[in-house]
Design a protein around this motif. Structure first.
Motif: not given
Ligand code: ZN
Length: 524
Positions: A80-82, A111, A209-212, A277-278, A361
């Motif tokens: 996950s990238r924010r 992202t 918002h996080p993208q993945m 990142k997560q 995503k």
């Protein structure tokens, strides 16, 4: 009144065929998966886990069998990238002078790409539609020097290119392959104002918002891309100043699908990004209904729908939960209805029900499933993908994406016509919808696929109802269970889908791509 009169004139009218759906169970499922408790079903979230638990419970109740790798589940890992916007900046440099841009207002970072940490300072080149289509001898990049530069493109494609072919080459990975070969380091995308589903203010609202992306590097199609920005069409004049062209001129050409000029711009882009990142784990949910034929039961007709949506985001009218009732609670509910209904039929082939995650995503759950299917890859004979089929008007016309590509299109036409429903090909090619949902990952693995939506006749009063829905409810918190939906229209769509599934499951031969279909090349 009119109905009664008709009945009086034709007292001998044939009895209506047996009905399998009334829209009510469909709506009950939607009320659960689009409930606020599910928190908008963001990939990896607790809300999505709850919605998937409900789906598993319903599949068990329907009597279909688990077909994941862990019961009904197929776990999938994501990165996950924010974007941390306060630590980011973008400016244009013109003749040494700095012109600051405002993130959110003028542009935002994309992202989905693994953006570089290093500062970028690169000249810009306008590359028209940014397409290279060898089959049509078409190349927007020819004669342009893109080495070390960032390409600016306007979405769309010129007339004369079949829409599925154009859609294919607009797939981010296909596009990047071409630009990477030309030596570019990034892409700035200006959405074509003629095909924007909703206004800029809304698309930029959830930009942080996080993208993945899928965690496994085998799926990284965008390696080497350092910059990715989406640019507000209303600000695009800033990129074009001094080039001898205006954005209005380009937008008018693109609206009519005319050829676009291509030329170096008089500005450079200077940018800096910070991304957190997560690792995130989520899952596809998969069930099967075994067929009865000793041989054909080893083949699967796939019925797919994405279960994820956008989660909790920026509030609109005080509501932060993006419930996703139509997008795509509607598809999930259809699969549950279909599992319960088909369980009572005797089918020759098996049916595979696939609820994919992370569609929002970038079609990631289906990308993972198509590459790592839980049944033999060659045994999947077709995919019917259901995504936001929009029963907001009575069903009289179905828009079939992929209609001319395989004989599934002929089967869909027969099934629809038997209910007095007409079938049309996609007549809004600029919206690119063939590559915008999960069927496309099956297509890329050689599996004939279709996606059907309730539609309208161009120019009719219903056109406005669809346009208004996209403007006001699509990817907004108001896509919830308080909106008016026509249950009878949903039920009729389900009848058509049921008939189509049964026809394909029971046919002697498996579906085939048409001889002249571009996608035939993916058959392994
Ligand atoms: Zn969506």
């Amino acid at each position: 009144m009119l109905l009664q009169l008709t009945a009086y004139i034709y007292p001998q009218a044939p009895p209506s065929p047996e009905k399998h759906f009334d829209g009510k169970t469909w709506w009950e499922h939607i009320k659960v998966v689009a409930d606020d408790r599910m928190e908008g079903r963001e990939t990896g979230s607790e809300g999505l886990r709850k919605a998937e638990a409900y789906v598993v419970e319903q599949l068990t109740k329907a009597g279909v069998q688990p077909a994941g790798t862990d019961g009904f589940y197929q776990p999938v890992k994501f990165i996950s990238r924010r974007i941390v916007e306060k630590d980011c900046s973008i400016t244009l440099i013109r003749n040494g002078a700095v012109e600051p841009l405002t993130l959110g207002e003028d542009a935002y970072f994309n992202t989905r790409v693994d953006l570089t940490k290093e500062e970028i300072n690169a000249p810009l080149v306008f590359a028209g539609y940014g397409l290279k289509i060898p089959e049509k001898n078409y190349d927007d990049l020819v004669g342009l020097d893109l080495k070390g530069k960032v390409a600016v493109i306007l979405t769309g494609f010129p007339a004369g290119i079949p829409s599925s072919l154009a859609a294919h080459y607009q797939w981010a990975g296909e596009r990047w392959k071409v630009f990477r070969e030309a030596g570019a380091i990034g892409i700035i995308t200006i959405p074509n104002p003629a095909s924007m589903d909703f206004p800029w203010s809304r698309s930029s609202l959830n930009r942080t918002h996080p993208q993945m992306d899928l965690a496994d590097p085998e799926f990284n199609e965008l390696a080497g891309q350092k910059v990715a920005l989406t640019f507000n069409p209303a600000s695009a004049g800033k990129l074009l100043a001094g080039s001898g062209h205006t954005f209005q001129e380009l937008a008018e050409l693109a609206k009519d699908q005319k050829p676009l000029p291509r030329f170096p711009l008089q500005v450079s882009l200077k940018s800096r990004v910070h991304v957190e990142k997560q690792e995130v784990t989520s899952a596809n949910v998969i069930a099967k209904l075994p067929g009865s034929d000793p041989l054909l039961k080893n083949e699967f007709v796939v019925l797919s729908a994405h279960i994820d949506h956008l989660g909790i985001g920026e509030p609109i009218d005080g509501d932060r939960i993006y419930n996703g009732a139509m997008d795509n609670g509607s598809g999930v509910a259809l699969l549950l209805d279909m599992a319960a209904s088909l369980k009572r039929e005797k089918l020759r082939r098996s049916i595979l029900f696939v609820f994919v995650v992370a569609e929002e995503k970038g079609l990631l759950g289906s990308k993972y499933f198509a590459a790592h299917p839980t049944v033999d890859a060659k045994s999947m004979v077709a995919d019917f993908n259901v995504d936001m089929f929009l029963p907001i008007v009575p069903l009289t016309v179905l828009k079939v994406k992929g209609l001319a590509e395989s004989d599934l299109g002929d089967q869909a036409t027969l099934a629809a016509n038997s209910f007095d429903v007409r079938v049309v090909a996609d007549f809004q090619p600029l919206r690119n919808s063939f590559i915008r949902s999960d069927q496309y990952n099956f297509v890329r693995h050689g599996i004939p696929a279709l996606n059907m939506e309730i539609s309208f006749d161009p120019g009719s009063s219903q056109q406005k109802i669809f346009k208004d829905w996209l403007t006001n409810h699509y990817h907004a918190p108001s896509d919830d269970v308080s909106q008016p939906i026509q249950l009878s229209s949903a039920a009729l769509y389900e009848e058509v889908m049921r008939k189509l599934l049964i026809a394909v499951a029971n046919a002697d031969a498996r579906p085939q791509w048409k001889k002249d279909s571009f996608f035939r090349r993916y058959v392994q």
